[in-house]
Enzyme design. Structure first.
Site, PDB file in Angstrom:
ATOM      1  CB  VAL A  61      -0.935   0.023   1.239  1.00 16.15           C
ATOM      2  CG1 VAL A  61      -1.818   1.265   1.215  1.00 16.15           C
ATOM      3  CG2 VAL A  61      -1.804  -1.232   1.284  1.00 16.15           C
ATOM      4  CB  ALA A 106       4.792   2.570   1.028  1.00 14.31           C
ATOM      5  CE  LYS A 107       4.807  -1.385   8.248  1.00 12.21           C
ATOM      6  NZ  LYS A 107       5.826  -0.655   9.030  1.00 12.21           N
ATOM      7  N   GLY A 108       3.985  -2.845   3.375  1.00 12.81           N
ATOM      8  CA  GLY A 108       3.637  -4.082   2.685  1.00 12.81           C
ATOM      9  C   GLY A 108       3.428  -5.183   3.705  1.00 12.81           C
TER      10      GLY A 108
END
Ligand code: NAD
Length: 418
Positions: A61, A106-108
Site C-alpha cells: 500500500v 508505504a507499507k507491505g
C-alpha cells in the site's frame, strides 16, 4: 466490558481527522490524505518443502508521495490485513514528515506464519512477492525495509530479485540490508536509539533521573531488546521484558544482554533464572516510570489503560495504544511519546542508508549517530513546542506537525489534471 479492538484504519483516520481539525484543513485535502494513492493485492503461490503449493495473500500500500518516494516496511504475520497495512502506510507518511526526511509513506505485508516456514520457503515467498510488486518499487519509487518478522536476509532477497530483473545491482532499492550489501552499520540499533533519545528528552522535562527510573519493555525483538540494552547501559533499571510467549520481572533489575543470550539459546525470555515469570498483560500494568511497548499494535486498550502505572509511555511499536486508551492516558497525565516520533529513528537510519547507497559513500559511525541524534531531538523539540503552544498532548502535536507538512506539500504540488 471487554474492548473490541478498533479497526486500525479507523483509528488512523480518527488521528488524521483530529490533526485536520487543529490545522483547519480543507476537506478536499483531508479526503486526499484519508486514502492511499495506490494499493496492490497479490496472490503468491509458493512451493513448500513437501512439494505442495500454498497460496499466500499479500499487499503493498502506497499512501502518499508528495514529499518524496514511498518508504515503508514489509511485515510477515498471520494476522496481516489490508486495513492494518493501509493504516501503517499512513503512519509512515506522517512519521517521515515529523522527522522531515524526504519520503512518503508505504507499507507491505504478507499473511503467513514465518515461525512455521523453513528458510527456503521464506526465500521463495519473498522472491515471489517481490516479483509481484516489482512495478511499484524501486529506489526513486518505493523503497521497502524490514518490519515485524522480516529481517536483513529478507531485504537481501528483495534486492537480489529486483537487481536480477534490472540486470545490474541496485542496493538502493531496499534498506535494512546486510552490511556486506551496503546496509547501514547502525540500522539494527537505530530505531531503539531514537526511542532512547526521546526518552532522554522526556525525563529531562519531567525531572526524572535515569538511575531512579524503572523501565518495562514489551516485545524483545529488534527494537525492544536494543532499547532495553541501551537504557540499561545508560543506568536505567530495566525491571521487566517480554516476548510473544510471556514476560519476566525482577524488581532489582535485569541485564538485557544476559536475557538476550538466554533467548538466543531457548527461543524465549521465559526460563531465565532468578526472575518472576509474568504475562504480557501484567507487564503493561507494572508500576514503573517508563513503559516501552515494542511489540504489536493495540496493546494498551480501554480495558487496561486505567491500570497502566507509569509516567512515560514511549511507543517503540507502531500504534500500540488504541484511541480510547490514548484519551485515558492523557486524562491521567501520562506523558506519551507517540510512535511517529518515538520510533522515527528507524526510517531516519533507512534514509541514511539510501543516501549512502545512492551516492556510493560510507559515513563514519560517529557522524551517522550524530546526524540521527540531531534529527530525532529536533523533531522531539518541535513536537514538544507545539504541544505546549496549542495545549495538546504529544500525539496530537506530532500529528499536527506531520500531517501539516504533508498537507502543505500536497497543496503546493497542486492537482493535475485540474
Ligand atoms: P521483531 O519481529 O524483531 O520483534 C517483535 C517482538 O515482539 C518479538 O520479541 C515478539 O516475540 C514480540 N511479540 C509478538 N507478539 C507479542 C505479544 N502479543 N506480546 C508481547 N510480545 C510480542 O519486530 P521489531 O522490528 O522489533 O518491531 C517491533 C515493533 O516496532 C513493530 O510494531 C514495528 O512495526 C515497530 N517498528 C520497528 C522498526 C524497526 O526498525 N525494526 C522501526 C519502526 C517501528
Amino acid at each position: 466490558m471487554a474492548e473490541v479492538k478498533p479497526n486500525p484504519l479507523d483509528a488512523a483516520r480518527q488521528q488524521l481527522s483530529l490533526a485536520s481539525k487543529h490545522l483547519g484543513l480543507d476537506s478536499s485535502i483531508r479526503e486526499v490524505l484519508e486514502k492511499p494513492k495506490r494499493a496492490l493485492i497479490v496472490s503468491l503461490p509458493v512451493k513448500m518443502d513437501d512439494g505442495k503449493v500454498r497460496v499466500f495473500s499479500g499487499c503493498r500500500v502506497q499512501h502518499n508521495d508528495a514529499r518524496g518516494p514511498f518508504k515503508g516496511g514489509i511485515r510477515y504475520h498471520p494476522c496481516v490485513t489490508l486495513d492494518e497495512i493501509t493504516a501503517l502506510s499512513m503512519l509512515m507518511t506522517w512519521k517521515c514528515a515529523v522527522v522531515n526526511i524526504p519520503y512518503g509513506g508505504a507499507k507491505g505485508g504478507v499473511c503467513c506464519n514465518p515461525k512455521e516456514m523453513s528458510k527456503n520457503e521464506l526465500e521463495r515467498l519473498t522472491r515471489r512477492y517481490t516479483t509481484m510488486i516489482l512495478d511499484l518499487i524501486g529506489p526513486y519509487r518505493d523503497v521497502p525495509a524490514p518490519d515485524v518478522y522480516t529481517d536483513e536476509q529478507t531485504m537481501a532477497w528483495i534486492m537480489d530479485t529486483y537487481s536480477q530483473f534490472k540486470g545490474y545491482s541496485v542496493p538502493e532499492s531496499v534498506t535494512g540490508k546486510p552490511i556486506i550489501l551496503g546496509g547501514f552499520e547502525q540500522r539494527e540499533s537505530a530505531t531503539a536509539l531514537g526511542v532512547v533519545f526521546c526518552i532522554q528528552e522526556a525525563v529531562k522535562h519531567l525531572k526524572i533521573k535515569a538511575k531512579d527510573a524503572r523501565v518495562a519493555v514489551q516485545g524483545f525483538g529488534s527494537v525492544g531488546w536494543n532499547a532495553a540494552r541501551i537504557l540499561h547501559e545508560l543506568g536505567y533499571k530495566v525491571i521487566a521484558v517480554s516476548d510473544s510467549q510471556g514476560g519476566i520481572y525482577e524488581k532489582e533489575g535485569i541485564d538485557p544482554v544476559k536475557v538476550f543470550e538466554h533467548k538466543k539459546k531457548k527461543g524465549s525470555v521465559l526460563g531465565y533464572k532468578n526472575v518472576r515469570e509474568i504475562s504480557n498483560e501484567e507487564l503493561l500494568e507494572l508500576p514503573c516510570e517508563i513503559l516501552v511497548p515494542a511489540a504489536l499494535e493495540h496493546q494498551i486498550t480501554r480495558a487496561n489503560a486505567e491500570k497502566v502505572k507509569v509516567r512515560i509511555v514511549a511507543e517503540a511499536a507502531n500504534a500500540p495504544t488504541t484511541p480510547e486508551a490514548d484519551k485515558i492516558l492523557n486524562e491521567r497525565k501520562i506523558f506519551l511519546i507517540p510512535d511517529i516520533l518515538a520510533n522515527s529513528g528507524g526510517v531516519t537510519s533507512s534514509y541514511f542508508e539510501w543516501v549512502q547507497n545512492l551516492t556510493r559513500e560510507r559515513w563514519p559511525e560517529r557522524e551517522a549517530n550524530k546526524k540521527l541524534k540531531n534529527i530525532v531531538i529536533k523533531a522531539f523539540d518541535e513536537v514538544y513546542a507545539i504541544s505546549k503552544k496549542r495545549e495538546v498532548d504529544m500525539r496530537t502535536a506530532a500529528l499536527i506537525l506531520g500531517v501539516g507538512r504533508v498537507a502543505e506539500a500536497v497543496k503546493t504540488l497542486g492537482l493535475w489534471p485540474s
